[in-house]
Design a protein around this motif. Structure first.
Motif, PDB file in Angstrom:
ATOM      1  N   LEU A  64       0.763  -1.304  -0.061  1.00 42.58           N
ATOM      2  CA  LEU A  64       0.040  -0.017   0.049  1.00 42.58           C
ATOM      3  C   LEU A  64       0.903   1.326   0.126  1.00 42.58           C
ATOM      4  N   ASP A  65       0.825   2.020  -1.123  1.00 46.04           N
ATOM      5  CA  ASP A  65       1.375   3.222  -1.387  1.00 46.04           C
ATOM      6  C   ASP A  65       3.145   3.185  -0.918  1.00 46.04           C
ATOM      7  N   PHE A  66       3.721   2.272  -1.548  1.00 49.54           N
ATOM      8  CA  PHE A  66       5.227   2.088  -1.350  1.00 49.54           C
ATOM      9  C   PHE A  66       5.941   1.752  -2.550  1.00 49.54           C
ATOM     10  N   LEU A  67       6.780   2.480  -3.110  1.00 50.49           N
ATOM     11  CA  LEU A  67       7.637   2.069  -4.108  1.00 50.49           C
ATOM     12  C   LEU A  67       9.328   2.526  -3.490  1.00 50.49           C
ATOM     13  N   GLY A  68       9.436   2.191  -2.489  1.00 49.66           N
ATOM     14  CA  GLY A  68      10.626   2.673  -2.144  1.00 49.66           C
ATOM     15  C   GLY A  68      10.941   4.118  -1.930  1.00 49.66           C
ATOM     16  N   LEU A  69      12.260   4.503  -1.424  1.00 46.23           N
ATOM     17  CA  LEU A  69      12.690   5.900  -0.970  1.00 46.23           C
ATOM     18  C   LEU A  69      13.571   6.368  -2.065  1.00 46.23           C
ATOM     19  N   LYS A  70      13.759   7.632  -2.361  1.00 43.43           N
ATOM     20  CA  LYS A  70      14.674   8.362  -3.419  1.00 43.43           C
ATOM     21  C   LYS A  70      16.087   7.954  -2.878  1.00 43.43           C
ATOM     22  N   PRO A  71      17.235   7.810  -3.531  1.00 43.15           N
ATOM     23  CA  PRO A  71      18.403   7.537  -3.265  1.00 43.15           C
ATOM     24  C   PRO A  71      18.922   8.636  -1.917  1.00 43.15           C
ATOM     25  N   ALA A  72      19.677   8.375  -1.099  1.00 45.75           N
ATOM     26  CA  ALA A  72      19.941   9.137  -0.086  1.00 45.75           C
ATOM     27  C   ALA A  72      21.058  10.114  -0.688  1.00 45.75           C
ATOM     28  N   VAL A  73      20.948  11.373   0.089  1.00 43.04           N
ATOM     29  CA  VAL A  73      21.749  12.513  -0.219  1.00 43.04           C
ATOM     30  C   VAL A  73      22.989  12.441   0.862  1.00 43.04           C
ATOM     31  N   VAL A 129      -2.836  -0.876  -8.919  1.00 41.40           N
ATOM     32  CA  VAL A 129      -4.288  -0.299  -8.477  1.00 41.40           C
ATOM     33  C   VAL A 129      -3.997   1.178  -8.280  1.00 41.40           C
ATOM     34  N   ARG A 130      -4.574   2.158  -8.984  1.00 38.08           N
ATOM     35  CA  ARG A 130      -4.454   3.328  -8.570  1.00 38.08           C
ATOM     36  C   ARG A 130      -5.942   3.855  -7.817  1.00 38.08           C
ATOM     37  N   VAL A 131      -5.584   4.605  -6.592  1.00 37.29           N
ATOM     38  CA  VAL A 131      -6.572   5.066  -5.781  1.00 37.29           C
ATOM     39  C   VAL A 131      -7.090   6.421  -5.665  1.00 37.29           C
ATOM     40  N   ALA A 132      -7.879   6.907  -6.338  1.00 37.97           N
ATOM     41  CA  ALA A 132      -8.219   8.424  -6.375  1.00 37.97           C
ATOM     42  C   ALA A 132      -8.621   9.172  -5.113  1.00 37.97           C
ATOM     43  N   GLU A 133      -8.538  10.396  -4.815  1.00 38.73           N
ATOM     44  CA  GLU A 133      -8.685  11.134  -3.749  1.00 38.73           C
ATOM     45  C   GLU A 133      -8.288  10.557  -2.512  1.00 38.73           C
ATOM     46  N   ALA A 134      -6.883  10.135  -2.408  1.00 41.84           N
ATOM     47  CA  ALA A 134      -6.543   9.377  -1.352  1.00 41.84           C
ATOM     48  C   ALA A 134      -5.160  10.018  -1.096  1.00 41.84           C
ATOM     49  N   GLY A 135      -4.515  10.267   0.007  1.00 43.31           N
ATOM     50  CA  GLY A 135      -3.051  10.500   0.344  1.00 43.31           C
ATOM     51  C   GLY A 135      -2.278   9.219   0.806  1.00 43.31           C
ATOM     52  N   HIS A 136      -1.344   9.240   1.340  1.00 40.59           N
ATOM     53  CA  HIS A 136      -0.373   8.355   1.828  1.00 40.59           C
ATOM     54  C   HIS A 136      -1.066   7.355   2.781  1.00 40.59           C
ATOM     55  N   LEU A 176      -3.953   5.858   2.650  1.00 40.32           N
ATOM     56  CA  LEU A 176      -5.278   5.375   1.833  1.00 40.32           C
ATOM     57  C   LEU A 176      -5.948   4.482   2.605  1.00 40.32           C
ATOM     58  N   GLN A 177      -5.346   4.026   3.736  1.00 43.20           N
ATOM     59  CA  GLN A 177      -6.512   2.875   4.325  1.00 43.20           C
ATOM     60  C   GLN A 177      -7.290   3.837   5.313  1.00 43.20           C
ATOM     61  N   HIS A 178      -7.213   5.203   5.653  1.00 41.23           N
ATOM     62  CA  HIS A 178      -8.191   5.928   6.055  1.00 41.23           C
ATOM     63  C   HIS A 178      -8.779   6.828   5.126  1.00 41.23           C
ATOM     64  N   ASP A 179      -8.334   7.320   3.946  1.00 39.53           N
ATOM     65  CA  ASP A 179      -9.023   8.145   3.015  1.00 39.53           C
ATOM     66  C   ASP A 179     -10.000   7.238   2.336  1.00 39.53           C
ATOM     67  N   GLN A 180      -9.884   5.965   1.877  1.00 38.91           N
ATOM     68  CA  GLN A 180     -10.419   5.392   0.750  1.00 38.91           C
ATOM     69  C   GLN A 180     -10.478   4.032   1.224  1.00 38.91           C
ATOM     70  N   PRO A 181     -11.085   3.499   2.373  1.00 36.10           N
ATOM     71  CA  PRO A 181     -10.928   2.074   2.806  1.00 36.10           C
ATOM     72  C   PRO A 181     -11.514   1.106   1.929  1.00 36.10           C
ATOM     73  N   VAL A 241      -0.966  -0.873  -4.534  1.00 36.15           N
ATOM     74  CA  VAL A 241      -2.110  -0.066  -4.451  1.00 36.15           C
ATOM     75  C   VAL A 241      -1.529   1.303  -4.124  1.00 36.15           C
ATOM     76  N   ILE A 242      -1.597   2.131  -5.245  1.00 33.72           N
ATOM     77  CA  ILE A 242      -0.921   3.529  -5.170  1.00 33.72           C
ATOM     78  C   ILE A 242      -1.790   4.653  -5.043  1.00 33.72           C
ATOM     79  N   ALA A 243      -1.707   5.590  -4.055  1.00 30.61           N
ATOM     80  CA  ALA A 243      -2.731   6.731  -3.782  1.00 30.61           C
ATOM     81  C   ALA A 243      -2.396   7.988  -4.599  1.00 30.61           C
ATOM     82  N   ASP A 244      -3.300   8.461  -5.400  1.00 30.39           N
ATOM     83  CA  ASP A 244      -2.889   9.597  -6.239  1.00 30.39           C
ATOM     84  C   ASP A 244      -2.234  10.701  -5.692  1.00 30.39           C
ATOM     85  N   HIS A 245      -2.291  10.686  -4.294  1.00 30.21           N
ATOM     86  CA  HIS A 245      -1.921  12.005  -3.760  1.00 30.21           C
ATOM     87  C   HIS A 245      -0.844  11.424  -2.428  1.00 30.21           C
TER      88      HIS A 245
END
Length: 299
Positions: free
Chosen positions: A135-144, A271-278, A280-285, A240-244
């Motif tokens: 749920l809404d995770f594709l890793g982090l950006k490389p560390a600076v 799967v993309r979930v609209a009208e949801a932030g990170h 998404l289990q709260h925004d669009q359960p 499952v990727i939240a649009d926001h």
């Protein structure tokens, strides 16, 4: 608002007391209905705890036995009151699965950090995972920062005891949830405040997470290590990727990198979930529950 009831038990995993939450199918008149409901493990994210999945569990249509641990230092699991090491989560998950699903590969649903743990574990132990939902995770950006900078920052943090935010009461904590997430209804914010908060001796409320989790790691994050693990996953994967959410915030403006990461999984659905932030289990359960069940029951 009526919620599906849960029960909890305390078990010791690798010397640390863990709180394990269960949402079970109610027994029928014969006392046995629901005993054989399939098991699925829900794994929460950073600065969170198992009750975060209540709204998704409420929206599930099929019979499931949902098992959701509080990671060490979270919720009602034991707080170590000292620095945590991320690798411990893999070993904790391994023992939790051995305890509750010793003979069958497990279905895992992870949010954010929970998805990170589940995916790395699924790559390291591919035979122990039957299906994986991230749920809404594709890793982090490389560390600076490089290792010396991170170690120096870590040492400075160790010189003082970390502390989290404190709220006057549960209503103030709920108001903070709504401030952070404008999509959150008051009823859901109040539920989260009651179940993700912890009452201090002075009567005030704090987040039910050990403040030591806020201490930054001294180890650099290497994105390619994650991707290498993902390529070893044998189980089907649902993203499952939240649009926001964070995945789009980090990689939405870089389609090539987004695709490169998704393509690491040999058997993947998105799967993309609209009208949801990170969260998404709260925004669009309902949407999240629908996506999970459609995936877990497809075979």
């Amino acid at each position: 608002m009526t919620h599906r009831p849960s029960t909890t038990e305390q078990i010791v995993i690798r010397g640390v007391r863990h709180n394990i939450r269960h949402w079970r199918v109610p027994a029928g008149r014969d006392g046995h209905a629901g005993q054989d409901a399939p098991v699925v493990f829900f794994l929460h994210g950073w600065m969170d705890a198992s009750p975060t999945f209540q709204f998704v569990v409420d929206a599930l249509l099929s019979d499931w036995h949902v098992i959701a641990p509080d990671w060490r230092g979270y919720g009602d699991s034991e707080w170590l009151l000292r620095p945590y090491w991320f690798s411990d989560y893999y070993a904790d998950l391994h023992e939790i699965l051995a305890y509750y699903s010793p003979e069958r590969p497990a279905r895992l649903v992870g949010h954010s950090m929970g998805a990170n743990i589940a995916a790395i574990y699924a790559g390291a132990c591919p035979g122990r995972v039957a299906q994986l939902v991230m749920l809404d995770f594709l890793g982090l950006k490389p560390a600076v920062n490089d290792a010396p900078v991170l170690i120096g920052k870590w040492l400075r943090h160790l010189a003082r005891t970390p502390a989290g935010s404190v709220y006057a009461d549960s209503e103030a904590f709920a108001a903070r949830f709504m401030q952070m997430n404008p999509r959150l209804s008051r009823a859901r914010a109040q539920f989260l405040a009651r179940h993700l908060g912890r009452r201090r001796d002075d009567g005030r409320i704090e987040m039910a997470c050990d403040p030591w989790h806020r201490v930054p790691s001294p180890l650099p994050y290497h994105a390619e290590d994650n991707l290498a693990s993902w390529r070893r996953i044998a189980a089907p994967v649902l993203l499952v990727i939240a649009d926001h959410g964070y995945a789009m915030l980090r990689f939405g403006s870089d389609p090539a990198e987004f695709k490169r990461r998704v393509d690491c999984f040999r058997d993947v659905r998105l799967v993309r979930v609209a009208e949801a932030g990170h969260n998404l289990q709260h925004d669009q359960p309902e949407r999240v529950a629908q996506a999970i069940e459609a995936f877990l029951t497809r075979d």
